[in-house]
Design an enzyme around this catalytic site. Structure first.
Site, short mmCIF file in Angstrom:
data_model
loop_
_atom_site.label_atom_id
_atom_site.label_comp_id
_atom_site.label_asym_id
_atom_site.label_seq_id
_atom_site.Cartn_x
_atom_site.Cartn_y
_atom_site.Cartn_z
N LYS A 182 0.84 -1.19 0.00
CA LYS A 182 0.00 0.00 0.00
C LYS A 182 0.88 1.25 0.00
O LYS A 182 1.58 1.52 0.97
CB LYS A 182 -0.92 0.05 1.22
CG LYS A 182 -1.99 1.17 1.08
CD LYS A 182 -2.57 1.60 2.40
CE LYS A 182 -1.78 2.70 3.07
NZ LYS A 182 -1.86 4.01 2.36
N GLY A 234 7.35 4.80 8.20
CA GLY A 234 6.47 5.95 8.42
C GLY A 234 6.65 6.51 9.81
O GLY A 234 7.72 6.40 10.42
N SER A 235 5.60 7.11 10.33
CA SER A 235 5.69 7.82 11.61
C SER A 235 5.75 6.83 12.78
O SER A 235 5.23 5.71 12.72
CB SER A 235 4.49 8.74 11.79
OG SER A 235 3.31 7.99 12.05
N THR A 236 6.38 7.28 13.86
CA THR A 236 6.48 6.46 15.07
C THR A 236 5.10 6.17 15.65
O THR A 236 4.83 5.06 16.13
CB THR A 236 7.36 7.16 16.11
OG1 THR A 236 8.70 7.27 15.58
CG2 THR A 236 7.42 6.39 17.42
N GLU A 237 4.20 7.14 15.58
CA GLU A 237 2.85 6.97 16.12
C GLU A 237 2.13 5.82 15.43
O GLU A 237 1.54 4.95 16.09
CB GLU A 237 2.06 8.27 15.94
CG GLU A 237 0.63 8.21 16.47
CD GLU A 237 -0.15 9.49 16.17
OE1 GLU A 237 -1.33 9.53 16.55
OE2 GLU A 237 0.41 10.43 15.57
N GLY A 239 3.58 3.47 13.69
CA GLY A 239 4.37 2.26 13.95
C GLY A 239 3.98 1.60 15.26
O GLY A 239 3.90 0.37 15.35
N GLU A 256 10.48 0.93 10.30
CA GLU A 256 11.47 2.01 10.13
C GLU A 256 10.70 3.30 10.33
O GLU A 256 9.89 3.70 9.50
CB GLU A 256 12.10 1.92 8.74
CG GLU A 256 13.37 2.75 8.62
CD GLU A 256 13.15 4.10 7.98
OE1 GLU A 256 13.06 5.09 8.76
OE2 GLU A 256 13.07 4.17 6.76
N CYS A 290 13.52 10.60 7.07
CA CYS A 290 13.50 10.09 8.45
C CYS A 290 14.85 10.28 9.14
O CYS A 290 14.91 10.53 10.34
CB CYS A 290 13.14 8.60 8.46
SG CYS A 290 11.53 8.24 7.77
N GLU A 387 10.16 15.46 15.76
CA GLU A 387 10.50 15.37 14.34
C GLU A 387 9.64 16.35 13.55
O GLU A 387 8.42 16.26 13.57
CB GLU A 387 10.27 13.95 13.83
CG GLU A 387 10.72 13.76 12.39
CD GLU A 387 10.52 12.34 11.90
OE1 GLU A 387 11.39 11.85 11.15
OE2 GLU A 387 9.51 11.71 12.26
#
Length: 476
Positions: A182, A234-237, A239, A256, A290, A387
């Site tokens: 996706k 993508g974003s830590t949130e 993830g 990542e 990133c 970030e």
């Protein structure tokens, strides 16, 4: 006397964007079952480029079924046969690289010089590299006869759409897995063009499936019970949400995520070379990276000299049309991301940091942000902790190597770091102490398919690239 650069636009005529695109499932394009669509917009002009299908749960089911059906024959092929398909894909990417570079700059907003000279060569290189591994998996250090996992569900971001696709798909196919990928909602086009490349290469139906859609599509793919491996960049949130979804299942997971990299400049560093590395570290791809060097740690004794040279260099950066070959900084990818960058930059001023940006005339349409520098930053500032994912650099100072290490590691992230010094012993000492997945010495943002990439802490886990990148797609 200053010389002006004459416009040098790349032609849009090399890429033919259809008015609408369906989902790529089992080797064919098809509409979403419920008929839902969304528009993809060029961030530099706000022009609607195309209409794209929005995949729902039934579409995810169909794609996973197609991948599962294809897995039996694909995984049974000798590695040398799988390698032929990967080599073919790599060559077609090279042949169509100009077309793909223009497409990527249109849909993403990045300068054509970067998509043409950085992204596309690396995309092809990843497929070439993993094609070479396909018949040597028994010699990769993961057992004499490692087996593929099955169906890989992969979700990629909008900052390097085609490159992140290559990072995910190439090792998965080399190891004998099949894929449902996706792309990001704001940059779906290059993945759909890649689907056409798969057909052009004669890849068996169902081996690669592309589902366009928003976060709900990605969530459905991650949660699907017949997916064996989840890969996310993508974003830590997001993830963290994915990790919670996968917890308790037998799915393999690699993440990542975000970063807040320190670019550390010592007093003995070659200033001009360091300035180029700093500019490349934070302004490459509009800071949508990133591992961007968004925190500059400079030794106090050279702070004034370095900042003077850095401001002088920033004043030469050209912001504008991504398709102009002279452009250094393109458009911010979306209105939503631009609002976040503005909000965090405003918080830097509100918390007492000093803001500076060169004189810069921004285009009247599209999403734009001038390259920006903050001095007087402390570790308590939001701009030093969060970030920003934009062309914004925070400058902090240090006196000793130990202080530099302590400040560099004072972050929930751990994706990358840079060291600028003439002393090899200092480079090795610092690299050993820095809690970062990648440490560059006297350079920044250098990537190679043979080298593993990944992070620690809230920057995720697992490695992509190199021999290490095979492990996540093998039953070891």
């Amino acid at each position: 006397m200053a010389f002006e650069y004459a416009p040098a636009p790349e032609s849009r005529s090399v890429v033919d964007i259809a008015p609408s695109y369906g989902l790529f499932v089992d080797g064919e394009f098809r509409p979403a079952e419920d008929g839902k669509v969304f528009k993809t917009v060029s961030p530099s002009s706000e022009e609607v480029l195309s209409e794209v299908a929005q995949a729902g749960q039934s579409d995810v089911d169909a794609a996973v079924r197609a991948a599962r059906k294809a897995f039996e024959k694909w995984s049974a092929l000798p590695g040398a046969e799988r390698a032929k398909y990967l080599f073919r894909i790599a060559r077609i990417i090279q042949e169509r690289s100009r077309e793909l570079a223009v497409l990527e700059s249109l849909d993403n907003g990045k300068p054509i010089r970067e998509s043409r000279d950085a992204d596309l060569p690396l995309v092809a290189a990843h497929f070439f590299y993993y094609a070479g591994w396909a018949d040597k998996l028994g010699h990769a250090g993961f057992g004499s006869d490692p087996k593929p996992l099955g169906v890989a569900g992969q979700v990629i971001p909008w900052n390097f759409p085609l490159l992140m696709l290559a990072w995910k798909i190439a090792p998965a196919l080399a190891c004998g897995n099949t894929v449902v990928l996706k792309p990001a909602e704001t940059t779906p086009l290059s993945a759909l063009f890649f689907a056409d490349i798969c057909r052009q290469a004669g890849l068996p139906k169902g081996v690669v499936n592309i589902l366009t859609g928003d976060g709900s599509t990605g969530a459905a793919l991650v949660a699907h019970p017949d997916v064996n491996k989840v890969a996310f960049t993508g974003s830590t949130e997001v993830g963290k949400a994915i990790a919670r979804t996968v917890a308790g299942t037998e799915k393999k997971l690699t993440l990542e995520l975000g970063g807040k990299a320190a670019n550390i400049v010592f007093e003995d560093a070659p200033i001009d070379q360091a300035v180029e590395g700093i500019v490349n570290g934070i302004f490459f791809n509009q800071g949508h990276v990133c591992c961007a060097g968004s925190r500059l740690l400079v030794q106090e004794s050279v702070q004034d000299e370095l900042l003077e040279a850095l401001k002088r260099r920033m004043s030469t950066l050209r912001v504008g049309d991504p398709l102009d070959k002279n452009t250094d900084i393109g458009a911010i990818n979306s209105a939503e991301q631009l609002a976040r960058i503005k909000s965090l930059a405003d918080s830097g001023e509100a918390e007492g940091a000093e803001r500076w940006a060169p004189q810069c005339e921004l285009p009247s349409t599209g999403y734009w942000f001038a390259p920006t520098l903050f001095t007087g930053v402390t570790q308590a500032h939001r701009i030093a902790r969060e970030e920003i994912f934009g062309p914004v650099l925070s400058v902090l100072t240090f006196r000793t190597p130990a202080e530099a290490v302590e400040k560099a590691n004072n972050t929930p992230y751990g994706l990358s770091a840079g060291i600028w010094t003439e002393k090899g012993s200092r480079i090795l000492w610092m690299a050993d102490k820095l809690r970062a997945g990648v440490v560059w010495a006297n350079t920044f943002n250098k990537f190679d398919p043979t080298s593993p990439f990944g992070g620690y802490k809230e920057s995720g886990f697992g490695r992509e690239g190199g021999r290490h990148g095979l492990e996540a797609y093998l039953n070891v």
